[in-house]
Enzyme design. Structure first.
Site, short mmCIF file in Angstrom:
data_model
loop_
_atom_site.label_atom_id
_atom_site.label_comp_id
_atom_site.label_asym_id
_atom_site.label_seq_id
_atom_site.Cartn_x
_atom_site.Cartn_y
_atom_site.Cartn_z
N LYS A 164 74.36 16.21 -13.17
CA LYS A 164 74.13 14.80 -12.82
C LYS A 164 73.18 14.23 -13.87
O LYS A 164 72.40 14.97 -14.47
CB LYS A 164 73.50 14.68 -11.44
CG LYS A 164 73.69 13.34 -10.78
CD LYS A 164 75.07 13.23 -10.16
CE LYS A 164 75.24 11.95 -9.39
NZ LYS A 164 76.44 12.00 -8.56
P1 NAD Z 1 78.02 1.15 -6.28
O1 NAD Z 1 76.99 0.81 -7.27
O2 NAD Z 1 79.44 0.75 -6.54
O3 NAD Z 1 77.63 0.55 -4.83
C1 NAD Z 1 76.38 0.76 -4.28
C2 NAD Z 1 76.29 -0.05 -3.00
O4 NAD Z 1 75.00 0.20 -2.41
C3 NAD Z 1 76.39 -1.55 -3.21
O5 NAD Z 1 77.12 -2.13 -2.14
C4 NAD Z 1 74.94 -2.00 -3.16
O6 NAD Z 1 74.79 -3.34 -2.75
C5 NAD Z 1 74.40 -1.07 -2.11
N1 NAD Z 1 72.94 -0.98 -2.18
C6 NAD Z 1 72.17 -0.76 -3.27
N2 NAD Z 1 70.86 -0.80 -2.93
C7 NAD Z 1 70.82 -1.02 -1.60
C8 NAD Z 1 69.77 -1.16 -0.66
N3 NAD Z 1 68.50 -1.06 -1.05
N4 NAD Z 1 70.10 -1.39 0.62
C9 NAD Z 1 71.39 -1.49 1.02
N5 NAD Z 1 72.43 -1.37 0.17
C10 NAD Z 1 72.14 -1.14 -1.12
O7 NAD Z 1 77.89 2.74 -6.05
P2 NAD Z 1 78.97 3.73 -5.46
O8 NAD Z 1 79.67 4.36 -6.61
O9 NAD Z 1 79.73 3.06 -4.38
O10 NAD Z 1 78.01 4.87 -4.84
C11 NAD Z 1 77.48 4.77 -3.53
C12 NAD Z 1 77.03 6.16 -3.10
O11 NAD Z 1 78.15 7.05 -3.12
C13 NAD Z 1 75.97 6.82 -3.97
O12 NAD Z 1 75.13 7.60 -3.15
C14 NAD Z 1 76.77 7.71 -4.87
O13 NAD Z 1 76.02 8.81 -5.37
C15 NAD Z 1 77.84 8.18 -3.92
N6 NAD Z 1 79.06 8.68 -4.57
C16 NAD Z 1 79.77 7.90 -5.43
C17 NAD Z 1 80.94 8.40 -5.98
C18 NAD Z 1 81.82 7.56 -6.87
O14 NAD Z 1 82.91 8.03 -7.23
N7 NAD Z 1 81.46 6.35 -7.23
C19 NAD Z 1 81.37 9.70 -5.70
C20 NAD Z 1 80.60 10.47 -4.81
C21 NAD Z 1 79.46 9.94 -4.25
#
Ligand code: NAD
Length: 413
Positions: A106
């Site tokens: 990561k």
């Molecule tokens: P993203 O940046 O597309 O979305 C993040 C979301 O979280 C947004 O809706 C944002 O508004 C919200 N957010 C940010 N700060 C916030 C706060 N303080 N309070 C409430 N909401 C808040 O990110 P993503 O890719 O959707 O990732 C989200 C989670 O999923 C992370 O923990 C990431 O590690 C995990 N994840 C992502 C993937 C992937 O393929 N993108 C894969 C596995 C896990």
């Protein structure tokens, strides 16, 4: 007193519980818990105002026992070694659990991308790769998107890597389709969340038709999970993100919300009653899906969670103490390394397509995601039932056994 979160220690506590279950020896525990390599780089850029700004970037390569290391890059003010180390370790267990031939890594840059222009973000990304690219490679370490990074950022990474090392499409996944990205990759993590939520709901006697679901975060993961669960018959009754939250007991239209978020960069302004992030986490619902940041369900609010099941779409959204509280209260938790593994599974397919220089169609990608995710779920459920442990310990125990076995067969010590 607020709960102090030490991410890596928390992850290792989860590791130890599962290691106890499989009676793993002390030497192997030490070997598996210690990260393979950690890199920190200075990332200086000229801002649009021609001033110098210096950022710090990280990559933790946790394990390469089962294959090249794989994991996202996160751009966020809270990125530090502790967080990255914990997320890298989760990637090792996640790739092993869904049985794709990767290890775990990561990375990220400590920054607030909302304060940066697109040009600054591109300069930041390119400088980061210029300085850390030596640690990446098609058969060494392959980055992907995470919080605040997307296909556009992946394209810059691929291009910058190409300048230094020659054209290598598979050096990064989550790319735009035009540059060798995979059909279905964008929705894959949310698709996996939806598949696993449906499987677990059925096992825990929560009918998915009409199930009342609350989602924190409507970015990449939360939005596709919401859309697909709605298409499966569930009702999305509340969604919150960094701009605010909305609630509608009759069900929000996830398709319209999806469009709204694309246009307005947040859920704020969408029709519905207002709700705060804290209220959403503790509201009455069948399934709660934290899909934003880590550490949102803590010792302070775990006793107030009213969902029957929590599905960890985000990484580490529940602290270890909160996890115990939820367990004692009979709330089922579907762990991150299972629930959100659809992304890395599709990343594996993207990498395979890049190596084959051949593109699959989206139906094939979606079918293959199911072929990896559902057996992983069933294996976890069987261990959970046979050994009378929670789903997290079951999932970790399968993953740890696989990585331990790979280390043992490879030898070299
Ligand atoms: P993203 O940046 O597309 O979305 C993040 C979301 O979280 C947004 O809706 C944002 O508004 C919200 N957010 C940010 N700060 C916030 C706060 N303080 N309070 C409430 N909401 C808040 O990110 P993503 O890719 O959707 O990732 C989200 C989670 O999923 C992370 O923990 C990431 O590690 C995990 N994840 C992502 C993937 C992937 O393929 N993108 C894969 C596995 C896990």
């Amino acid at each position: 007193m607020a709960e102090k979160i030490n991410n890596y220690e928390n992850t290792n506590r989860l590791f130890d519980k599962a290691a106890d279950l499989i009676e793993l020896d002390e030497e192997t525990r030490l070997l598996l818990k210690t990260p393979f390599r950690e890199i920190q780089v200075e990332v200086p850029i000229r801002t649009d105002a021609e001033e110098l700004d210096v950022f710090v970037g990280y990559r933790v390569q946790h394990s390469a026992a089962r294959g090249p290391m794989k994991g996202g890059l996160r751009y966020h003010p809270e990125v530090d070694f502790d967080e990255v180390r914990s997320l890298a370790s989760l990637m090792t267990w996640k790739t092993a659990l869904v049985n794709v031939p990767f290890g775990g890594a990561k990375g990220g840059i400590t920054c607030d991308p909302r304060q940066l222009s697109e040009n600054e973000l591109e300069r930041l990304t390119r400088k980061f790769i210029e300085r850390i690219g030596f640690a990446f490679g098609l058969h060494l370490d392959i980055p992907a998107p995470d919080v605040n990074t997307n296909a556009k950022v992946m394209a810059w990474i691929m291009d910058q890597y190409a300048i230094q090392n020659g054209y290598t499409t598979g050096i990064v996944t989550g790319k735009p389709l035009e540059l060798g990205g995979s059909p279905g990759r964008e929705a894959a993590t949310g698709r996996g969340v939806s598949l696993i939520t449906q499987a677990a709901a059925s096992d825990f006697q929560i009918p998915i038709a009409g199930a009342r679901i609350a989602i924190q975060g409507f970015g990449n993961v939360g939005s596709f999970a919401g859309l697909l669960l709605q298409r499966a018959g569930a009702k999305i009754i509340a969604v919150s993100d960094h701009t605010g939250g909305i609630q509608n007991e009759a069900g929000l239209d996830a398709e319209a919300l999806f469009e709204h978020v694309r246009q307005h960069r947040g859920v704020a302004g969408f029709p519905g009653d207002q709700i705060t992030n804290e209220e959403l986490l503790t509201m009455e619902c069948d399934v709660l899906i934290p899909a934003a940041l880590g550490g949102v369900i803590t010792r302070e609010n775990a006793a107030d969670v009213k969902a029957k099941m929590v599905v960890e779409a985000a990484n580490s959204p529940i602290t270890t103490i909160a996890d115990e509280i939820l367990g004692e209260r009979g709330i089922h938790v579907v762990p991150d390394i299972l629930a959100n593994a659809g992304g890395v599974t599709a990343s594996y397919f993207e990498w395979v397509q890049n190596i084959q220089v051949f593109t699959w169609d989206e139906d094939k990608v979606n079918d293959e995601i199911e072929k990896y995710m559902l057996p992983a779920y069933q294996t976890v459920r069987n261990i959970m039932r046979d050994r009378q442990v929670n789903m997290r310990t079951a999932a970790f125990s399968i993953a740890i056994s696989r990585v331990a076995e790979a280390e043992r067969i490879r030898g070299g010590l």
